[in-house]
Design an enzyme around this catalytic site. Sequence first.
Site, mmCIF file in Angstrom:
data_model
loop_
_atom_site.group_PDB
_atom_site.id
_atom_site.type_symbol
_atom_site.label_atom_id
_atom_site.label_comp_id
_atom_site.label_asym_id
_atom_site.label_seq_id
_atom_site.Cartn_x
_atom_site.Cartn_y
_atom_site.Cartn_z
ATOM 1 N N GLU A 1 6.893 -15.656 8.587
ATOM 2 C CA GLU A 1 5.556 -15.567 9.182
ATOM 3 C C GLU A 1 4.790 -16.887 9.079
ATOM 4 O O GLU A 1 4.675 -17.470 7.993
ATOM 5 C CB GLU A 1 4.755 -14.463 8.490
ATOM 6 N N LYS B 1 1.571 -17.915 8.723
ATOM 7 C CA LYS B 1 0.364 -17.214 8.261
ATOM 8 C C LYS B 1 -0.693 -18.246 7.867
ATOM 9 O O LYS B 1 -0.486 -19.023 6.935
ATOM 10 C CB LYS B 1 0.727 -16.319 7.081
ATOM 11 N N LYS C 1 1.418 -9.570 15.021
ATOM 12 C CA LYS C 1 0.811 -8.640 14.080
ATOM 13 C C LYS C 1 -0.704 -8.624 14.284
ATOM 14 O O LYS C 1 -1.329 -9.678 14.391
ATOM 15 C CB LYS C 1 1.142 -9.035 12.637
ATOM 16 N N GLU D 1 4.868 0.488 11.511
ATOM 17 C CA GLU D 1 4.672 0.262 10.076
ATOM 18 C C GLU D 1 4.232 1.508 9.317
ATOM 19 O O GLU D 1 3.342 2.232 9.743
ATOM 20 C CB GLU D 1 3.621 -0.834 9.889
ATOM 21 N N ASN E 1 5.565 -1.529 4.745
ATOM 22 C CA ASN E 1 4.653 -2.518 4.188
ATOM 23 C C ASN E 1 4.488 -2.254 2.695
ATOM 24 O O ASN E 1 3.984 -1.203 2.297
ATOM 25 C CB ASN E 1 3.296 -2.471 4.896
ATOM 26 N N GLU F 1 8.405 -5.321 4.449
ATOM 27 C CA GLU F 1 7.364 -6.304 4.751
ATOM 28 C C GLU F 1 6.480 -6.589 3.537
ATOM 29 O O GLU F 1 6.041 -5.678 2.846
ATOM 30 C CB GLU F 1 6.442 -5.783 5.864
ATOM 31 N N SER F 2 6.193 -7.855 3.311
ATOM 32 C CA SER F 2 5.185 -8.299 2.346
ATOM 33 C C SER F 2 5.576 -8.004 0.894
ATOM 34 O O SER F 2 6.446 -7.190 0.621
ATOM 35 C CB SER F 2 3.822 -7.674 2.646
#
Length: 225
Positions: free
Chosen positions: A18, A20, A80, A128, A148, A181-182
């Site tokens: 990503e 970001k 996103k 998600e 997530n 994710e994350s």
Amino acid sequence: MRLEKAIRECKNNAVIAEVKVHSPKHGDLLRGRNELDILHAYERAGAVGISYITEPKYFKGSFKVFKKICNSTELPVLRKDFITEVKEIEKTAEAEGSAILLITRLLKEKTAEFADVATEHGLDALVEVHSLGDIRYAVEAKAIIGINNRDISRLETDGGNVSITEKIAPLIPDKFLKVSESGISTLDDLRIALKYTNAVLIGTAFMLAKNPEEIVRSFVEAKLC
């Protein structure tokens, strides 16, 4: 290339990197760097796809930058944002994005409808989930399912980790492509995440690194067995 196809055909660890620019927790992540330079570092490192957050208030994203990224890479690009209107799906397709994030917590019973619209516009939907209650909306959508590890309602200030993936992924039928994710910052996190999913999406850890290309390559090429 479509994101789903890229993940399925990936020979290394499938890492969606990503670009970001800002985090509600860590603040400015760009630190004077150019988004396209980071994009190209991710490309050289072997990322399977690129993610970019267009939400402007909390993540300082820009749709204009998203379009630039889409026009500057052959990799699939995921948009996103907190998508709640069909016109945003259409807008993403017009910008030549490859995929769009749909958050079940926001869309609930509309999730499947929005995923269908995304497919009609040539986009993959990354649907998600974060809690057990989200799963039923995701499986109805028949799309890629993203787990997530952070609670988006707390804007990433909850310090989530891959234990969420460990808990939720086994409850999602194997026929679905899954993305963790994350909350992934170490190779041990990566090993756990990929034990349960097909790909990972990482932003903050890569953006905080002194050398984004080096850390992404280490994740892509890591031997996890």
